[in-house]
Write a protein that holds these residues in place. Structure first.
Motif, PDB file in Angstrom:
ATOM      1  N   GLY A 165       0.619  -1.323  -0.156  1.00  0.00           N
ATOM      2  CA  GLY A 165      -0.081  -0.010  -0.068  1.00  0.00           C
ATOM      3  C   GLY A 165       0.708   1.346  -0.014  1.00  0.00           C
ATOM      4  N   ALA A 166       2.156   1.081  -0.350  1.00  0.00           N
ATOM      5  CA  ALA A 166       2.903   2.295  -0.414  1.00  0.00           C
ATOM      6  C   ALA A 166       2.437   3.278  -1.471  1.00  0.00           C
ATOM      7  CB  ALA A 166       4.404   2.118  -0.626  1.00  0.00           C
ATOM      8  N   THR A 167       2.778   4.547  -1.093  1.00  0.00           N
ATOM      9  CA  THR A 167       2.327   5.437  -2.174  1.00  0.00           C
ATOM     10  C   THR A 167       2.849   5.316  -3.656  1.00  0.00           C
ATOM     11  OG1 THR A 167       2.699   7.405  -0.360  1.00  0.00           O
ATOM     12  CG2 THR A 167       2.483   8.105  -2.834  1.00  0.00           C
ATOM     13  N   GLY A 168       2.074   5.452  -4.662  1.00  0.00           N
ATOM     14  CA  GLY A 168       2.517   5.057  -6.125  1.00  0.00           C
ATOM     15  C   GLY A 168       2.062   3.890  -6.473  1.00  0.00           C
ATOM     16  N   GLY A 169       1.995   2.816  -5.590  1.00  0.00           N
ATOM     17  CA  GLY A 169       1.248   1.342  -5.855  1.00  0.00           C
ATOM     18  C   GLY A 169       2.152   0.679  -6.773  1.00  0.00           C
ATOM     19  N   VAL A 170       3.613   0.581  -6.704  1.00  0.00           N
ATOM     20  CA  VAL A 170       4.529  -0.125  -7.453  1.00  0.00           C
ATOM     21  C   VAL A 170       5.222  -0.873  -6.981  1.00  0.00           C
ATOM     22  CG1 VAL A 170       4.326   1.406  -9.526  1.00  0.00           C
ATOM     23  CG2 VAL A 170       6.055   1.688  -7.712  1.00  0.00           C
ATOM     24  N   THR A 171       5.391  -0.860  -5.555  1.00  0.00           N
ATOM     25  CA  THR A 171       6.203  -1.721  -4.596  1.00  0.00           C
ATOM     26  C   THR A 171       5.662  -3.111  -4.480  1.00  0.00           C
ATOM     27  OG1 THR A 171       6.973   0.426  -3.478  1.00  0.00           O
ATOM     28  CG2 THR A 171       7.248  -1.842  -2.338  1.00  0.00           C
ATOM     29  N   ALA A 172       6.345  -4.054  -4.960  1.00  0.00           N
ATOM     30  CA  ALA A 172       5.884  -5.570  -4.608  1.00  0.00           C
ATOM     31  C   ALA A 172       5.481  -5.725  -3.163  1.00  0.00           C
ATOM     32  CB  ALA A 172       6.695  -6.290  -5.384  1.00  0.00           C
ATOM     33  N   ALA A 173       4.382  -6.513  -3.145  1.00  0.00           N
ATOM     34  CA  ALA A 173       4.194  -6.917  -1.549  1.00  0.00           C
ATOM     35  C   ALA A 173       5.352  -8.043  -1.209  1.00  0.00           C
ATOM     36  CB  ALA A 173       2.683  -7.541  -1.255  1.00  0.00           C
ATOM     37  N   ALA A 174       5.280  -8.582  -0.011  1.00  0.00           N
ATOM     38  CA  ALA A 174       6.384  -9.383   0.415  1.00  0.00           C
ATOM     39  C   ALA A 174       5.722 -10.328   1.577  1.00  0.00           C
ATOM     40  CB  ALA A 174       7.710  -8.794   1.341  1.00  0.00           C
ATOM     41  N   SER A 175       6.409 -11.159   1.923  1.00  0.00           N
ATOM     42  CA  SER A 175       5.804 -12.259   2.689  1.00  0.00           C
ATOM     43  C   SER A 175       5.001 -11.801   4.072  1.00  0.00           C
ATOM     44  CB  SER A 175       6.964 -13.454   2.928  1.00  0.00           C
ATOM     45  OG  SER A 175       6.376 -14.462   4.008  1.00  0.00           O
ATOM     46  N   GLY A 176       5.921 -10.882   4.536  1.00  0.00           N
ATOM     47  CA  GLY A 176       5.110 -10.092   5.832  1.00  0.00           C
ATOM     48  C   GLY A 176       4.283  -9.083   5.466  1.00  0.00           C
ATOM     49  N   THR A 177       4.059  -8.980   4.397  1.00  0.00           N
ATOM     50  CA  THR A 177       2.919  -7.873   4.175  1.00  0.00           C
ATOM     51  C   THR A 177       1.570  -8.207   4.704  1.00  0.00           C
ATOM     52  OG1 THR A 177       4.104  -7.160   2.041  1.00  0.00           O
ATOM     53  CG2 THR A 177       1.648  -6.407   2.459  1.00  0.00           C
ATOM     54  N   THR A 178       0.976  -7.229   5.585  1.00  0.00           N
ATOM     55  CA  THR A 178      -0.176  -7.774   6.342  1.00  0.00           C
ATOM     56  C   THR A 178      -1.594  -7.529   5.475  1.00  0.00           C
ATOM     57  OG1 THR A 178      -0.460  -5.138   7.070  1.00  0.00           O
ATOM     58  CG2 THR A 178       0.716  -7.133   8.604  1.00  0.00           C
ATOM     59  N   LEU A 179      -2.590  -8.551   5.558  1.00  0.00           N
ATOM     60  CA  LEU A 179      -3.584  -8.374   5.054  1.00  0.00           C
ATOM     61  C   LEU A 179      -4.514  -7.173   5.324  1.00  0.00           C
ATOM     62  CD1 LEU A 179      -4.468 -12.055   4.916  1.00  0.00           C
ATOM     63  CD2 LEU A 179      -3.164 -10.906   3.412  1.00  0.00           C
ATOM     64  N   GLY A 180      -4.533  -6.703   6.733  1.00  0.00           N
ATOM     65  CA  GLY A 180      -5.380  -5.721   7.114  1.00  0.00           C
ATOM     66  C   GLY A 180      -4.516  -4.219   6.957  1.00  0.00           C
ATOM     67  N   GLY A 181      -5.220  -3.317   7.276  1.00  0.00           N
ATOM     68  CA  GLY A 181      -4.718  -1.807   7.038  1.00  0.00           C
ATOM     69  C   GLY A 181      -4.420  -1.248   8.273  1.00  0.00           C
ATOM     70  N   ILE A 182      -4.231   0.000   7.966  1.00  0.00           N
ATOM     71  CA  ILE A 182      -3.908   1.020   9.222  1.00  0.00           C
ATOM     72  C   ILE A 182      -5.451   1.536   9.455  1.00  0.00           C
ATOM     73  CG2 ILE A 182      -2.639   2.919  10.011  1.00  0.00           C
ATOM     74  CD1 ILE A 182      -1.175   0.728   9.427  1.00  0.00           C
ATOM     75  N   SER A 183      -5.819   1.395  10.725  1.00  0.00           N
ATOM     76  CA  SER A 183      -7.200   1.440  11.314  1.00  0.00           C
ATOM     77  C   SER A 183      -7.437   3.213  10.898  1.00  0.00           C
ATOM     78  CB  SER A 183      -7.536   1.543  12.782  1.00  0.00           C
ATOM     79  OG  SER A 183      -6.722   2.145  13.634  1.00  0.00           O
ATOM     80  N   SER A 210       4.663 -22.886  -0.377  1.00  0.00           N
ATOM     81  CA  SER A 210       4.434 -21.718  -1.110  1.00  0.00           C
ATOM     82  C   SER A 210       4.943 -20.544  -0.704  1.00  0.00           C
ATOM     83  CB  SER A 210       2.623 -21.616  -1.435  1.00  0.00           C
ATOM     84  OG  SER A 210       2.096 -22.844  -1.877  1.00  0.00           O
ATOM     85  N   SER A 211       5.190 -19.485  -1.490  1.00  0.00           N
ATOM     86  CA  SER A 211       5.987 -18.451  -1.049  1.00  0.00           C
ATOM     87  C   SER A 211       5.455 -17.118  -2.104  1.00  0.00           C
ATOM     88  CB  SER A 211       7.607 -18.627  -1.220  1.00  0.00           C
ATOM     89  OG  SER A 211       7.705 -19.020  -2.622  1.00  0.00           O
ATOM     90  N   ILE A 212       6.106 -16.138  -1.633  1.00  0.00           N
ATOM     91  CA  ILE A 212       5.745 -14.985  -2.704  1.00  0.00           C
ATOM     92  C   ILE A 212       7.335 -14.496  -3.099  1.00  0.00           C
ATOM     93  CG2 ILE A 212       5.891 -13.182  -0.567  1.00  0.00           C
ATOM     94  CD1 ILE A 212       4.042 -11.535  -2.362  1.00  0.00           C
ATOM     95  N   ASN A 213       7.331 -14.455  -4.403  1.00  0.00           N
ATOM     96  CA  ASN A 213       8.764 -14.161  -5.117  1.00  0.00           C
ATOM     97  C   ASN A 213       8.866 -12.609  -4.919  1.00  0.00           C
ATOM     98  OD1 ASN A 213       7.178 -13.006  -7.120  1.00  0.00           O
ATOM     99  ND2 ASN A 213       7.500 -14.610  -8.469  1.00  0.00           N
ATOM    100  N   ALA A 214      10.007 -12.298  -5.390  1.00  0.00           N
ATOM    101  CA  ALA A 214      10.555 -10.730  -5.364  1.00  0.00           C
ATOM    102  C   ALA A 214       9.715  -9.980  -6.199  1.00  0.00           C
ATOM    103  CB  ALA A 214      12.021 -10.710  -5.832  1.00  0.00           C
ATOM    104  N   SER A 215       8.982 -10.551  -7.110  1.00  0.00           N
ATOM    105  CA  SER A 215       7.989  -9.707  -8.055  1.00  0.00           C
ATOM    106  C   SER A 215       6.839  -9.347  -7.555  1.00  0.00           C
ATOM    107  CB  SER A 215       7.981 -10.297  -9.376  1.00  0.00           C
ATOM    108  OG  SER A 215       9.111 -10.373 -10.159  1.00  0.00           O
ATOM    109  N   GLY A 216       6.550  -9.893  -6.392  1.00  0.00           N
ATOM    110  CA  GLY A 216       5.373  -9.906  -5.677  1.00  0.00           C
ATOM    111  C   GLY A 216       4.157 -10.600  -6.002  1.00  0.00           C
ATOM    112  N   GLN A 217       4.565 -11.833  -6.808  1.00  0.00           N
ATOM    113  CA  GLN A 217       3.722 -12.989  -7.110  1.00  0.00           C
ATOM    114  C   GLN A 217       3.679 -14.202  -6.183  1.00  0.00           C
ATOM    115  OE1 GLN A 217       5.725 -13.467 -11.336  1.00  0.00           O
ATOM    116  NE2 GLN A 217       3.610 -13.621 -11.947  1.00  0.00           N
TER     117      GLN A 217
END
Length: 747
Positions: free
Chosen positions: A142-160, A428-435
């Motif tokens: 959810g970083a500004t710009g929306g181009v940063t790939a998600a990672a394994s530790g990226t949370t499913l929930g947002g900031i309240s 299963s995992s998430i690769n560096a491209s965010g897939q």
């Protein structure tokens, strides 16, 4: 007599008469003998030529008896061969009966092994599968710009987030009453029976003070100074009841507590209001405005009468109708750019993953049929719940692996368990491209469907974001023995076997029928049962032989024997009843051989037996130069290559029986060949017999042609000579008349 003087006429007549008499005598001789030449004096050339022809005819005629006897000798031999052929056919019948009789062993030598999953149509066994990787669309943070790939530790929930309503009054605090009469109390116009709906949970306002006995199904939230008055009760589902009170009246703080309990920001743990991990409690700002907080797992939605929400500073609308206000979560570099809605599900290979807003339960609070691993609660059978307030992409991938069997979680009955990766699998995992790199596992091809927005939020809804399923196939291998070889050395002079298991093409073997085709030439056969037990057995032809023995051969080998364990070759088990039956047939067979011996000895004529080694010489001409030598044969049982059988050895199995049949067929062919030879010789003899008979007739006819008289001519000659003789006598009489005249004078 010389003193007698005959007249010339008399003498002439007398000579004529004598000549006629001689001719008449010759003619009468020819008529009586039928021959014109009766001696060498008649015609020396014809006489001696005819005699030579008659002598040759006589000599040839003397040979006819010998030839006739030779014909009978050949006929006798042919009769013997015919009888021998019938006896051979009887012996064949006995041997064929042995083939049709139960083999002399109740079980034959065999080796066996079990091929897991093998069937008659595919001997290779259970098909092996390799886990494949299925890639989702790229997931962004959810970083500004929306181009940063998600990672394994990226949370499913947002900031309240928060919805800041207008200031009810400058003096409003959390402790102020909802409908108090004192100066500074807020009056939201709330009355008993009013409700608010928060994220699908109901907040009900009830009349009266807090009950002395806690209502069934509800739990009181203890008093917390400046936060709640103790007038708040909750159930296990998040629904809240707020008692307005008369002595101790509900306050704005009670409303905030009720909203947080319904939304999941806070929990009622054993009567104590507890802020869930990572959440922010709703508050009243320093300016007196309400600040309602969403959870990190869901946006906040509050629905109620417009007048109530307006009095709380949450809307500008008025009236008795319902309106909805909301507070949405916000994203950051640590969150997904697209949130998963609470209540969404994924169905992975028939197992359900549910996404739920709320804190991850403690292990101790779970039933014995559940266990918690990270932020995933699973039933150990592949069904899971992912709690959105604290979960990450890693938790989603873990839940998917539980469903596919890539990972297992063995429950211990206390809410915990043992997490393990299945043998040969990769998590299963998430690769560096965010897939998402989802392992399909080997239990089934991957199939993911969903409800809510889980598919699209996780990049599983295709490029357009509208696909209703995400699928991927495992990598399919081949059966367990694919490419393995099975060998047998030559078994009882059969053809050695070298079988390679495969798809049935290019000489490989896939089915039981194909295997049996390969084994047949080596006197072996195969069967397979419902449990995949493959058994290689000696055929009935060699039921008495043991696989792999020095005498019979058939040793097993090949790479299949290193992949599978074959049993030790069993020895044949004799069937006493069947062997007794076959022994009786041996006795019958031997009786036939005795008859063959006696028949061959009896096939003689006039002391000559062409079936017992005698020879026959036939002479066809008087010089002995034309002859036929017929060499006899010894066609007793030994001469025909037939030996007496031994019980318990011969006819003991089909191979032994077939050997006897082979000898019988050879003997039968020998008899047919000899019968043909005898027939040919008989034809020759009969032709020469007919020839000699005709030649005798020719010779005798030729002789007759040289010596026989023409009776018609000779009869005419005789008649003429008789007439001539009478005339001669008369002439002689006339010639004597002058002398009679003298005699008259003398008288």
């Amino acid at each position: 007599m010389s003193g007698i003087v005959l007249s010339a006429s008399v003498r002439q007549n007398l000579l004529s008469l004598q000549s006629t008499a001689d001719l008449l005598a010759t003619t009468q001789s020819r008529l009586s003998t039928g021959k014109s030449v009766n001696s060498a004096l008649d015609n020396p050339t014809n006489f001696f030529t005819a005699q030579s022809l008659d002598n040759r005819a006589s000599d040839i005629n003397n040979l006819l008896d010998g030839i006739a006897n030779g014909v009978q000798v050949l006929q006798a031999a042919n009769t013997g061969i015919t009888s021998l052929q019938k006896l051979i056919d009887s012996a064949k019948s006995i041997a064929n009966q042995a083939l049709q009789t139960t083999v002399g062993y109740s079980s034959k030598s065999n080796v066996s092994t079990t091929i897991s999953g093998a069937t008659a149509s595919d001997l290779r066994g259970t098909t092996s599968y390799t886990s494949a990787d299925a890639l989702s669309n790229v997931l962004y943070s959810g970083a500004t710009g929306g181009v940063t790939a998600a990672a394994s530790g990226t949370t499913l929930g947002g900031i309240s987030g928060s919805d800041t309503g207008s200031v009810i009054n400058a003096a409003t605090t959390a402790a102020k009453l909802l409908n108090g009469a004192a100066a500074g109390d807020a009056n939201a116009g709330v009355v008993a029976g009013d409700t608010l709906t928060v994220n699908g949970k109901t907040i009900t306002f009830a009349a009266g003070d807090q009950p002395t006995t806690t209502p069934t199904g509800l739990t009181q939230v203890a008093t917390s100074a400046g936060v709640t008055t103790g007038n708040v009760y909750t159930d296990t589902s998040g629904n809240v009841t707020v008692y307005l009170g008369s002595t101790t009246k509900a306050s704005i703080g009670d409303v905030l507590t009720a909203v947080d309990l319904a939304s999941g920001v806070q929990s009622n743990v054993a009567g104590t209001l507890t802020l869930n991990a990572g959440q922010t409690a709703s508050t009243v700002t320093g300016g007196g405005a309400l600040k309602l907080q969403s959870t990190t797992g869901s946006d906040l939605s509050v629905t109620g009468k417009a007048d109530i929400l307006k009095a709380l500073g949450l809307t500008a609308a008025t009236g008795a109708g319902n309106v909805t206000v909301s507070a949405t979560r916000t994203t950051s570099s640590t969150t997904l750019s697209s949130f998963i809605s609470s209540g969404s599900t994924l169905n992975v290979d028939g197992h359900v993953i549910t996404f739920k807003d709320g804190p991850t339960p403690a292990a101790a609070s779970l039933a014995s049929t559940q266990g918690v691993s990270g932020n995933v609660v699973t039933d150990g059978n592949g069904n899971s719940t992912v709690y959105l307030q604290s979960s990450t992409i890693a938790d989603v991938l873990k839940a998917v692996d539980f469903a596919t069997g890539v990972q297992t979680f063995t429950l211990n009955g206390s809410g915990g368990g043992t997490l393990a990766t299945a043998s040969g699998q990769t998590n299963s995992s998430i690769n560096a491209s965010g897939q998402l790199k989802i392992s399909t596992g080997v239990n089934a091809d991957l199939s993911i469907t969903g409800t809510g927005n889980a598919l699209s939020a996780l990049g599983l809804a295709g490029n357009t974001g509208t696909a209703t399923a995400f699928t991927a196939a495992r990598t399919s291998g081949t059966g367990g023995i694919n490419g393995k070889t099975l060998t047998f050395t030559s078994f009882n002079s059969g053809t050695a076997v070298n079988v390679t298991f495969g798809d049935g093409t290019n000489g490989t073997v896939k089915t039981l029928d194909q295997l049996n085709t390969q084994l047949q030439a080596n006197n072996l056969s195969a069967t397979i049962d419902a449990n995949g037990l493959l058994t290689i057995t000696a055929t009935n032809d060699y039921a008495s032989s043991t696989l792999g023995s020095t005498a019979a051969g058939g040793a097993i080998g090949g790479t299949l024997t290193t992949a599978l364990t074959f049993s030790t070759a069993s020895t044949p088990v004799a069937d006493n009843v069947a062997q007794t039956a076959r022994a009786n047939l041996v006795n019958q067979y031997n009786n036939i051989l005795q008859q063959i011996d006696s028949t061959s000895q009896d096939s003689s004529f006039n002391g000559v037996n062409l079936l017992n080694g005698d020879q026959l010489k036939l002479v066809f001409d008087e010089t002995g130069k034309s002859s036929l030598n017929i060499t006899g044969v010894t066609y007793n049982s030994k001469g025909l290559g037939l030996a007496a059988l031994t019980g318990g050895v011969d006819f003991i199995d089909n191979a032994a029986t077939n050997k006897v049949l082979t000898n019988l067929n050879t003997a039968s062919s020998t008899l047919r060949s000899e019968a043909s030879a005898l027939g040919s010789n008989l034809t020759i003899v009969q032709v020469r017999q007919d020839f000699n008979k005709n030649l005798i007739n020719v010779l005798q006819t030729g002789s007759s042609n040289l010596t026989l008289a023409d009776t018609n001519v000779e009869a005419a000659n005789s008649q003429a000579l008789s007439t001539r003789q009478s005339i001669a006598v008369s002439a002689l009489s006339l010639a004597n008349q002058s002398q009679q005249s003298v005699l008259q004078l003398l008288r």
